[in-house]
Design a protein around this motif. Structure first.
Motif, PDB file in Angstrom:
ATOM      1  N   LEU A  19       0.777  -1.588  -0.012  1.00 24.52           N
ATOM      2  CA  LEU A  19      -0.597  -0.056  -0.686  1.00 24.52           C
ATOM      3  C   LEU A  19       0.829   1.151   0.359  1.00 24.52           C
ATOM      4  N   GLU A  20       1.671   1.407   0.925  1.00 20.54           N
ATOM      5  CA  GLU A  20       2.274   2.759   0.864  1.00 20.54           C
ATOM      6  C   GLU A  20       3.649   2.748  -0.379  1.00 20.54           C
ATOM      7  N   ASP A  21       4.040   1.743  -1.260  1.00 23.85           N
ATOM      8  CA  ASP A  21       4.710   1.475  -2.206  1.00 23.85           C
ATOM      9  C   ASP A  21       3.151   2.743  -3.246  1.00 23.85           C
ATOM     10  N   PHE A  22       2.547   2.233  -3.379  1.00 22.75           N
ATOM     11  CA  PHE A  22       1.752   2.483  -4.545  1.00 22.75           C
ATOM     12  C   PHE A  22       1.434   4.104  -3.733  1.00 22.75           C
ATOM     13  N   LEU A  23       0.972   4.118  -2.937  1.00 23.32           N
ATOM     14  CA  LEU A  23       0.483   5.570  -2.668  1.00 23.32           C
ATOM     15  C   LEU A  23       1.791   6.487  -2.821  1.00 23.32           C
ATOM     16  N   ASP A  24       2.791   6.020  -2.642  1.00 29.08           N
ATOM     17  CA  ASP A  24       3.950   7.003  -2.908  1.00 29.08           C
ATOM     18  C   ASP A  24       4.751   7.124  -4.664  1.00 29.08           C
ATOM     19  N   LEU A  25       4.051   5.741  -5.107  1.00 28.98           N
ATOM     20  CA  LEU A  25       3.897   6.142  -7.169  1.00 28.98           C
ATOM     21  C   LEU A  25       3.013   6.916  -7.300  1.00 28.98           C
ATOM     22  N   ALA A  26       1.538   7.321  -7.018  1.00 28.05           N
ATOM     23  CA  ALA A  26       1.290   7.844  -6.976  1.00 28.05           C
ATOM     24  C   ALA A  26       1.771   9.455  -6.992  1.00 28.05           C
ATOM     25  N   VAL A  27       2.399  10.153  -5.962  1.00 29.56           N
ATOM     26  CA  VAL A  27       2.359  11.113  -5.004  1.00 29.56           C
ATOM     27  C   VAL A  27       3.420  11.387  -6.650  1.00 29.56           C
ATOM     28  N   ARG A  28       5.203  10.566  -6.621  1.00 30.58           N
ATOM     29  CA  ARG A  28       5.560  10.974  -7.522  1.00 30.58           C
ATOM     30  C   ARG A  28       5.170  11.218  -9.105  1.00 30.58           C
ATOM     31  N   LEU A  29       3.953  10.447  -9.605  1.00 27.82           N
ATOM     32  CA  LEU A  29       3.438  10.832 -10.512  1.00 27.82           C
ATOM     33  C   LEU A  29       2.697  11.918 -11.047  1.00 27.82           C
ATOM     34  N   GLY A  30       2.374  12.798  -9.655  1.00 30.00           N
ATOM     35  CA  GLY A  30       1.552  13.504  -9.494  1.00 30.00           C
ATOM     36  C   GLY A  30      -0.339  13.295  -9.787  1.00 30.00           C
ATOM     37  N   ALA A  31      -0.063  12.268  -9.380  1.00 32.09           N
ATOM     38  CA  ALA A  31      -1.396  12.026  -9.461  1.00 32.09           C
ATOM     39  C   ALA A  31      -1.640  12.452  -7.474  1.00 32.09           C
ATOM     40  N   ASP A  32      -3.236  12.911  -7.403  1.00 32.04           N
ATOM     41  CA  ASP A  32      -2.934  13.394  -6.519  1.00 32.04           C
ATOM     42  C   ASP A  32      -4.685  12.481  -6.057  1.00 32.04           C
ATOM     43  N   ALA A  33      -4.828  11.408  -6.570  1.00 35.40           N
ATOM     44  CA  ALA A  33      -5.931  10.991  -6.000  1.00 35.40           C
ATOM     45  C   ALA A  33      -5.710   8.952  -6.463  1.00 35.40           C
ATOM     46  N   ILE A  34      -6.366   8.723  -5.640  1.00 32.20           N
ATOM     47  CA  ILE A  34      -6.066   6.901  -5.805  1.00 32.20           C
ATOM     48  C   ILE A  34      -8.265   6.184  -5.198  1.00 32.20           C
ATOM     49  N   GLU A  35      -7.373   5.028  -6.023  1.00 27.01           N
ATOM     50  CA  GLU A  35      -9.262   3.865  -5.979  1.00 27.01           C
ATOM     51  C   GLU A  35      -7.890   2.823  -5.251  1.00 27.01           C
ATOM     52  N   ILE A  36      -8.905   2.495  -4.185  1.00 28.48           N
ATOM     53  CA  ILE A  36      -9.090   1.288  -3.802  1.00 28.48           C
ATOM     54  C   ILE A  36     -10.144  -0.404  -4.299  1.00 28.48           C
ATOM     55  N   ARG A  37      -9.171  -1.300  -3.687  1.00 27.68           N
ATOM     56  CA  ARG A  37     -10.530  -2.623  -4.448  1.00 27.68           C
ATOM     57  C   ARG A  37     -10.209  -3.566  -3.270  1.00 27.68           C
ATOM     58  N   ASN A  38     -11.877  -4.016  -3.499  1.00 27.66           N
ATOM     59  CA  ASN A  38     -11.762  -5.265  -2.781  1.00 27.66           C
ATOM     60  C   ASN A  38     -11.908  -6.858  -2.945  1.00 27.66           C
ATOM     61  N   ASP A  39     -11.424  -6.736  -4.355  1.00 25.93           N
ATOM     62  CA  ASP A  39     -11.251  -7.909  -5.358  1.00 25.93           C
ATOM     63  C   ASP A  39     -10.132  -8.413  -5.239  1.00 25.93           C
TER      64      ASP A  39
END
Length: 280
Positions: A19-39
């Motif tokens: 999870l933290e790596d996924f969020l850090d990737l978003a930050v580095r890409l300049g994407a300020d929003a994410i979606e998580i999944r239950n599947d």
């Protein structure tokens, strides 16, 4: 003036990262929003990550949680679905998510008639509306363009939403992949809450054989017309996020997903030219 595109990352873009790596990737890409999944196995939500942990990490990194993806099959309403909806709505509220994506039944063995499917859709929306309102969430209805799907087109979804008085609590997901598969012409920018983007590049595939596993990042060889779809939405007033949702194993196995995502962002930024102030 051309407005910058607003990118987000769906967890499907990198289903194997912690999870933290996924969020850090978003930050580095300049994407300020994410979606998580239950599947997805082995990551949140399935791995038992508490919703407060998701909220804490996203808040610390300045990220919005656009949605949990997804309640399925939302249009087959029964006690099991009610309990599933309540669990997901509670997790979404507690993790700071703004919406719950809702996907319809996609099953070749579905015995229901078109009229029965339409009635079931209205029933489900009517039951879901108070659950979503009570948890402070938006319900994002995502038609799936597969020929066997019970809800293929956004026009049908909008008719049902209006029929149950749900314009305050329901929005549409415009998925560029499913929009193409459904051969749909209608767009609903004012009622669109989120856009999912992915590309297909295999020109040998018959139309009805295209599946989630063929969905890659959008690039020069894209056959779905992502840039044109996005242009129409933006020109007609859509101002929300474009969330990357590639399902292909070839994407998930990339050695440098960050570089690949940057390239796809750059491709779209160069190709999408909204016509300010003009209707699609």
């Amino acid at each position: 003036m051309k407005q910058p595109l607003r990118f987000a990352l769906n967890r499907m873009a990198t289903p194997r990262l912690p999870l933290e790596d996924f969020l850090d990737l978003a930050v580095r890409l300049g994407a300020d929003a994410i979606e998580i999944r239950n599947d997805l196995k082995g990551v949140e939500i399935e791995d038992g990550t508490p919703p407060g942990r998701v909220r804490e990490l996203c808040r610390a990194k300045g990220l919005r949680v656009l949605s949990i993806n997804a309640l399925y099959p939302f249009d087959v309403w029964n006690e099991e679905r009610r309990q599933q909806a309540m669990r997901l709505a509670t997790y979404a509220r507690d993790c700071g998510a703004e919406a719950l994506v809702m996907c319809p039944l996609n099953d070749r063995a579905d015995p229901r008639s078109s009229a029965e499917r339409a009635a079931a859709l209205r029933t489900a929306l009517g039951e879901l509306a108070p659950i979503l309102r009570g948890h402070g969430l938006i319900g994002l209805v995502e038609p799936l363009g597969f020929s066997e799907c019970s809800l293929r087109r956004k026009r049908s979804a909008m008719d049902a939403i209006k029929a149950v008085g749900g314009l305050d609590v329901f929005r549409l997901v415009h998925d560029t992949f499913h929009h193409h598969l459904a051969s749909e012409q209608d767009i609903f920018p004012e009622q669109t809450g989120l856009v999912h983007i992915s590309g297909v590049e295999d020109a040998t595939l018959p139309h009805d054989d295209i599946r989630d596993g063929h969905r890659v990042l959008v690039g020069d060889a894209d056959l779905l017309g992502n840039a044109a779809q996005i242009e129409r939405l933006l020109a007609a007033g859509y101002t929300g996020y474009l969330s990357f949702e590639p399902f292909a194993d070839s994407v998930h196995g990339l050695d440098d997903i960050e570089a690949a995502l940057r390239a796809s962002m750059r491709h779209l930024e160069e190709r999408v030219c909204p016509l300010d102030g003009r209707a699609a």
